[in-house]
Design a protein around this motif. Structure first.
Motif, PDB file in Angstrom:
ATOM      1  N   LEU A  76       1.480   4.743   1.025  1.00  0.00           N
ATOM      2  CA  LEU A  76       0.944   5.418   2.203  1.00  0.00           C
ATOM      3  C   LEU A  76       0.909   7.140   2.135  1.00  0.00           C
ATOM      4  O   LEU A  76       0.149   7.722   2.435  1.00  0.00           O
ATOM      5  N   SER A 120      -3.415   5.998   5.414  1.00  0.00           N
ATOM      6  CA  SER A 120      -2.922   6.725   4.091  1.00  0.00           C
ATOM      7  C   SER A 120      -3.123   8.088   3.797  1.00  0.00           C
ATOM      8  O   SER A 120      -4.427   8.200   4.014  1.00  0.00           O
ATOM      9  N   GLU A 150       0.678  -1.326  -0.044  1.00  0.00           N
ATOM     10  CA  GLU A 150      -0.113  -0.058   0.074  1.00  0.00           C
ATOM     11  C   GLU A 150       0.938   1.376   0.084  1.00  0.00           C
ATOM     12  O   GLU A 150       1.777   1.431   0.712  1.00  0.00           O
ATOM     13  N   SER A 169      -9.854   4.932   3.586  1.00  0.00           N
ATOM     14  CA  SER A 169      -8.738   4.728   4.438  1.00  0.00           C
ATOM     15  C   SER A 169      -8.986   4.909   5.662  1.00  0.00           C
ATOM     16  O   SER A 169      -9.532   6.035   6.095  1.00  0.00           O
TER      17      SER A 169
END
Length: 130
Positions: free
Chosen positions: A30, A102, A28, A117
């Motif tokens: 961020l 994130s 992922e 998120s």
């Protein structure tokens, strides 16, 4: 062995290079921030992400205030050496100053914008009223 050093040359954005923080375990993305040479050196010395704050015009240790530090597990440079990719372990769960996991927490989905998120902390409690 080749040297790993970003190109902070005068031709690029006043000595700054983009730095992408990516969760090493999940992939992922961020956040994206910027590094100058000092932030690069501090990151290498400490093993934790340091950036240059363009708004505050100062060195910034990620998590220095919130406790949500980024432990650097590996570092990559792109082909031109003008972008840094930090594969990190996000300590504390949140990379974003908004309290979310994130910084990329808004998603376009068939004409609808949604938040994608989770909120991990209340930024007013961590940073005070802003």
């Amino acid at each position: 062995m080749a040297q790993l050093q970003p190109d902070f040359g005068p031709d690029f954005s006043k000595g700054l290079v983009p730095a992408i923080a990516q969760d090493a375990a999940t992939g992922e993305v961020l956040m994206l921030a910027y590094m100058n040479e000092e932030a690069w050196k501090r990151t290498l010395e400490t093993g934790e992400a340091h950036y240059w704050s363009r708004s505050r015009k100062e060195l910034w240790h990620k998590g220095g205030t919130s406790g949500n530090v980024q432990k650097v597990l590996s570092i990559r440079l792109d082909c031109d050496s003008d972008t840094v990719l930090l594969k990190i372990e996000q300590i504390g769960g949140a990379a974003c100053h908004t309290g979310r996991r994130s910084c990329f927490y808004r998603e376009w989905d068939n004409g609808v914008v949604r938040e994608c998120s989770p909120v991990v902390f209340d930024p007013r409690k961590v940073y005070g009223a802003q």
